[in-house]
Design an enzyme around this catalytic site. Structure first.
Site, short mmCIF file in Angstrom:
data_model
loop_
_atom_site.label_atom_id
_atom_site.label_comp_id
_atom_site.label_asym_id
_atom_site.label_seq_id
_atom_site.Cartn_x
_atom_site.Cartn_y
_atom_site.Cartn_z
CE LYS A 97 73.49 101.93 46.47
NZ LYS A 97 74.17 100.91 45.83
CG ASP A 131 70.78 98.64 45.82
OD1 ASP A 131 69.94 97.45 45.61
OD2 ASP A 131 72.36 98.64 45.62
NE ARG A 181 68.14 93.68 47.80
CZ ARG A 181 69.52 94.25 46.91
NH1 ARG A 181 69.33 95.32 47.49
NH2 ARG A 181 69.37 94.54 45.76
CE LYS A 184 70.05 93.53 61.59
NZ LYS A 184 71.64 93.09 63.09
CG HIS A 224 75.73 89.78 56.50
ND1 HIS A 224 75.60 91.07 56.68
CD2 HIS A 224 76.17 89.26 55.06
CE1 HIS A 224 75.35 91.25 55.18
NE2 HIS A 224 75.87 90.48 54.46
NE ARG A 285 75.86 102.87 51.30
CZ ARG A 285 75.73 103.17 50.46
NH1 ARG A 285 76.72 103.97 49.72
NH2 ARG A 285 76.05 102.37 49.05
#
Ligand SMILES: Cc1cc2nc3c(=O)[nH]c(=O)nc-3n(C[C@H](O)[C@H](O)[C@H](O)COP(=O)(O)OP(=O)(O)OC[C@H]3O[C@@H](n4cnc5c(N)ncnc54)[C@H](O)[C@@H]3O)c2cc1C
Length: 304
Positions: A97, A131, A181, A184, A224, A285
């Site tokens: 990050k 990320d 990548r 959502k 997922h 999260r």
């Protein structure tokens, strides 16, 4: 929705974070989603998953450092991770990050830290996945990811389907041949910037996923969601897109059954494996995504 917002609010509370991360019951809280506190813990999980045919991206937990010395220490510890995974011959990527590399303090210093890491990763033949954090960082994060990929060719950027801007970002990344990548999105964003309902987010995800599968470079489909995964299967079958041209990605500890099924059916699946002492924001999260996890947590505490 209110509980999700409350959990995301708690995820940003520094004092609660300090208290939770040093709590003697921390391990009992976190072991479902986090591989452990040390790099050795992360590598044990990495080795087990690779034996099962599951790829890994290792994440050393941490974000929003408060000094440039801490940002440099993050870079150095990631270089240490790269050395260990290269020594042991793991086919793993690393996930970072940018706020862990100093983005809140100095964009130039952050770039220099990321450059040091990405060039070392390129030397070792490894990929760095950058990320995506909350929307205030989107432009800077994508700019750095694109620049690093153009210079070294071993970076994956992340796009969040809940952001209204993401179609343009995907177009730019496809043009630059930067691997993406697609997820959502895990933060709390205002309706002006992000779709709010699950229906809209899912629709956006499917639209962007199809663009990436057709025109992107080796996309990572991070979800997922069984309905979206089914949609990916039928789209790739219909267009003759073979399973070596993309990978599925999931988070460690979530839907283990699905990960095993992917391997059995010949799909590439990579698990995002976090480890480290700064686990609190990541953990909160995960709770916010599925508040039913709170029940699981209570049961673990009670059992202990
Ligand atoms: C590999 C990977 C990398 C990611 N990187 C980023 C990033 O860089 N930036 C970012 O903002 N977000 C990131 N995320 C998080 C992502 O944005 C979502 O918040 C998260 O994946 C949940 O969305 P979903 O696609 O699984 O769908 P959802 O609609 O949230 O969930 C679908 C189903 O998945 C299962 N599920 C989902 N989440 C959980 C959970 N926490 N616990 C238990 N079951 C769950 C449930 O069965 C649920 O019904 C990443 C996710 C993955 C898988």
């Amino acid at each position: 929705m209110a509980l999700r917002s409350f959990l995301l609010y708690l995820s940003r509370r520094r004092r609660l974070r300090r208290w939770m991360e040093t709590s003697p019951v921390a391990a009992r809280l976190t072991d479902r989603f986090i591989a452990g506190l040390t790099l050795d813990d992360g590598l044990v999980v990495c080795e087990r998953l690779e034996r099962e045919g599951i790829l890994v991206s290792l994440d050393r937990l941490g974000e929003s450092v408060t000094s440039l010395a801490e940002a440099e220490a993050s870079r150095d510890s990631y270089i240490g991770i790269l050395d260990r995974i290269a020594q042991r011959g793991f086919d793993a990527t690393i996930s970072i990050k940018l706020t862990q590399f100093g983005l809140d303090l100095s964009e130039a210093a952050c770039r220099a830290n990321v450059e040091g890491l990405v060039s070392e990763a390129a030397r070792l033949g490894k990929t760095v996945e950058i990320d995506m954090e909350s929307a205030e960082y989107t432009d800077r994060t994508l700019d750095i990811a694109c620049a690093m990929h153009q210079a070294h060719g071993n970076v994956r950027a992340v796009v969040q389907a809940y952001l209204r801007r993401s179609a343009q970002d995907i177009e730019r990344l496809c043009e630059l041949r930067v691997p993406v990548r697609l997820c959502k999105g895990a933060y709390k964003e205002p309706p002006a910037l992000a779709f709010a309902s699950k229906r809209e987010v899912d629709r956006s995800y499917i639209r962007l996923m199809k663009v990436l599968l057709e025109s992107g470079r080796y996309p990572g489909l991070a979800t997922h969601d069984p309905r979206i995964i089914e949609e990916a299967h039928s789209f790739t079958r219909e267009r003759g897109i073979t399973p070596d041209r993309y990978e599925f990605q999931m988070l460690y500890g979530i839907r283990r059954d699905l990960a095993r099924r992917f391997v059995a059916e010949g799909y590439r699946i990579r698990l995002y494996v976090p480890y480290g002492e700064a686990w609190y924001p990541y953990f909160m999260r995960r709770l916010a995504e599925r508040p039913a996890n709170l029940l699981f947590l209570m049961r673990n505490l009670y059992k202990g």
